[in-house]
Design a protein around this motif. Structure first.
Motif, mmCIF file in Angstrom:
data_model
loop_
_atom_site.group_PDB
_atom_site.id
_atom_site.type_symbol
_atom_site.label_atom_id
_atom_site.label_comp_id
_atom_site.label_asym_id
_atom_site.label_seq_id
_atom_site.Cartn_x
_atom_site.Cartn_y
_atom_site.Cartn_z
ATOM 1 N N MET A 66 69.793 -77.373 -46.592
ATOM 2 C CA MET A 66 68.797 -77.814 -47.572
ATOM 3 C C MET A 66 69.183 -79.195 -48.118
ATOM 4 O O MET A 66 70.312 -79.413 -48.511
ATOM 5 N N LYS A 67 68.213 -80.069 -48.111
ATOM 6 C CA LYS A 67 68.474 -81.442 -48.581
ATOM 7 C C LYS A 67 68.786 -81.450 -50.078
ATOM 8 O O LYS A 67 68.145 -80.742 -50.855
ATOM 9 N N ARG A 68 69.779 -82.258 -50.448
ATOM 10 C CA ARG A 68 70.093 -82.394 -51.873
ATOM 11 C C ARG A 68 69.231 -83.516 -52.457
ATOM 12 O O ARG A 68 69.177 -84.609 -51.904
ATOM 13 N N ILE A 69 68.542 -83.241 -53.539
ATOM 14 C CA ILE A 69 67.772 -84.299 -54.205
ATOM 15 C C ILE A 69 68.500 -84.669 -55.473
ATOM 16 O O ILE A 69 68.637 -83.855 -56.391
ATOM 17 N N ARG A 70 68.987 -85.888 -55.487
ATOM 18 C CA ARG A 70 69.811 -86.312 -56.615
ATOM 19 C C ARG A 70 68.963 -86.725 -57.809
ATOM 20 O O ARG A 70 67.841 -87.199 -57.660
ATOM 21 N N LEU A 71 69.547 -86.553 -58.971
ATOM 22 C CA LEU A 71 68.867 -86.898 -60.224
ATOM 23 C C LEU A 71 68.660 -88.398 -60.345
ATOM 24 O O LEU A 71 67.603 -88.869 -60.751
ATOM 25 N N SER A 72 69.704 -89.138 -60.015
ATOM 26 C CA SER A 72 69.650 -90.591 -60.161
ATOM 27 C C SER A 72 70.564 -91.193 -59.107
ATOM 28 O O SER A 72 71.422 -90.506 -58.565
ATOM 29 N N SER A 73 70.356 -92.458 -58.844
ATOM 30 C CA SER A 73 71.162 -93.085 -57.813
ATOM 31 C C SER A 73 71.051 -94.592 -57.922
ATOM 32 O O SER A 73 70.016 -95.124 -58.330
ATOM 33 N N ALA A 74 72.107 -95.278 -57.560
ATOM 34 C CA ALA A 74 72.026 -96.733 -57.414
ATOM 35 C C ALA A 74 71.268 -97.040 -56.130
ATOM 36 O O ALA A 74 71.113 -96.182 -55.265
#
Ligand SMILES: *Cc1c(COP(=O)(O)O)cnc(C)c1O
Length: 371
Positions: A1-9
């Motif tokens: 399952m793909k991880r969807i990050r909260l925030s990212s540069a």
């Protein structure tokens, strides 16, 4: 399952290219030309004078220097409790006293009616925080400050690029602080800026950021308490590359993602399951986070459900008056209610519409409502 990050540069070849010049024998990694160029480019972006921009090595450092230069030791600074602890640490680092203010339940930003009750002869400043990029009631805050003879230190860490009445945050006001840490609207990896419209404050901050050192030829002197808060050339070079991409790339995309979230989640708001945070009608926001209110005590369960689907979320923020170090016996009803309802969903420039489709599908499923 793909991880969807909260925030990212969002840094890549362009930034790598911008810093590659530094990896040479005669390099200078301290505060030099790139820092000056970055300040001048920020000034140009905001439409202000070069001398009004002082970059430092974090947003927290910017806030600390702003407080230290504008507010006497032991004076009181009114700040929303619902902010990142950096705002409050900056106040106490400057040996001032944070006075926690409640927020509007609709906008999650400082409530001036409550602020009025907190004024004492010892109040030196008010520090609004532009939650989720929204410079809410900024005009009224400035009027309020003028009426009570207070400085305004804007914590604009969330609001780089946002406008109020058609003017960019940081293009007007008293003192405005930005953060360029790894997840903000633009990043230097670590960095921040003070925008000061009072030339004495600007000069004081400029001295304080580099240990107070003044050099004239071979003369070396220190006149003020300083800190080691200056920015490195290498971080400034990253910031310059990011700023050049901001309007056409990051700002535009963040606005589009926000609009898409609103569109996708509207039915849940119509059904009374969630509330959107309201923004000032005079503001155009470039969102740093996307926080929604989850009603009926369902926030924690929804957060857990999203976690099981590898979707990162966060709660912005635990109120500062509930932290051990700042604990006080006050009750801030709207702040505490929002603390139990707010949930920030993933928002950053590496996310795609499809990710938002997945997130929203899980949220509709959680509430058992057909999309
Ligand atoms: C990020 C942030 C800061 C501090 O900035 P740093 O660059 O991380 O030190 C201050 N206030 C708010 C609201 C922030 O989000």
């Amino acid at each position: 399952m793909k991880r969807i990050r909260l925030s990212s540069a969002n840094v890549g070849k362009i930034e790598l290219n911008a810093i590659s010049n530094f990896f040479q024998p005669d390099t200078y990694l301290g505060m030099g030309q790139d820092v000056v160029f970055f300040e001048n480019e920020l000034a140009k972006y905001l439409g202000i004078k070069n001398s009004q921009v002082i970059v430092v090595n974090s947003g927290t450092a910017a806030l600390h220097l702003a407080c230290a230069s504008a507010c006497p030791i032991d004076s009181e600074i009114i700040v929303p409790s619902l902010t990142y602890v950096a705002s409050v640490q900056a106040i106490s680092a400057a040996r001032c006293k944070p006075i926690f203010c409640d927020v509007h339940i609709e906008s999650a930003t400082l409530d001036l009616k409550h602020a009025k009750t907190l004024i004492t002869p010892n109040t030196s400043a008010i520090m609004p925080m532009h939650y989720a990029g929204n410079p809410h009631a900024l005009k009224e805050i400035h009027n309020f400050a003028a009426e009570h003879n207070l400085r305004v230190i804007e914590d604009a860490a969330h609001a780089f690029g946002s406008t109020f009445d058609g003017c960019k945050v940081g293009s007007f006001g008293d003192i405005v602080c930005f953060s360029f840490d790894g997840i903000k609207n633009i990043t230097c990896a670590e960095g921040g800026a003070i925008i000061a419209f009072d030339s004495q404050i600007a000069e004081h901050c400029r001295q304080m950021r580099a240990l107070g050192i003044i050099k004239h030829g071979s003369d070396f002197d220190v006149k003020v308490q300083g800190f080691r808060y200056h920015m490195s050339n290498i971080f400034a070079a990253i910031g310059r590359a990011q700023l050049a991409r901001f309007d056409t790339d990051f700002a535009k995309y963040r606005k589009e993602l926000l609009a898409y979230y609103y569109h996708k989640l509207k039915k849940l708001e119509d059904c009374g399951k969630i509330f959107f945070i309201k923004t000032d009608v005079r503001a155009q926001i470039i969102p740093h986070i996307f926080a929604v209110r989850i009603l009926n005590g369902q926030r924690d369960n929804l957060q857990k459900a999203l976690t099981t689907f590898n979707i990162e979320t966060a709660i912005h923020y635990k109120p500062n008056h509930l932290l051990s170090f700042y604990k006080s016996n006050i009750y801030l009803p709207n702040t505490e209610q929002l603390y139990s309802e707010l949930l920030s969903l993933p928002l950053h420039t590496q996310i795609e519409q499809d990710d938002i489709n997945i997130i929203c599908a899980h949220i509709y499923n959680f509430f058992g409502i057909l999309q």
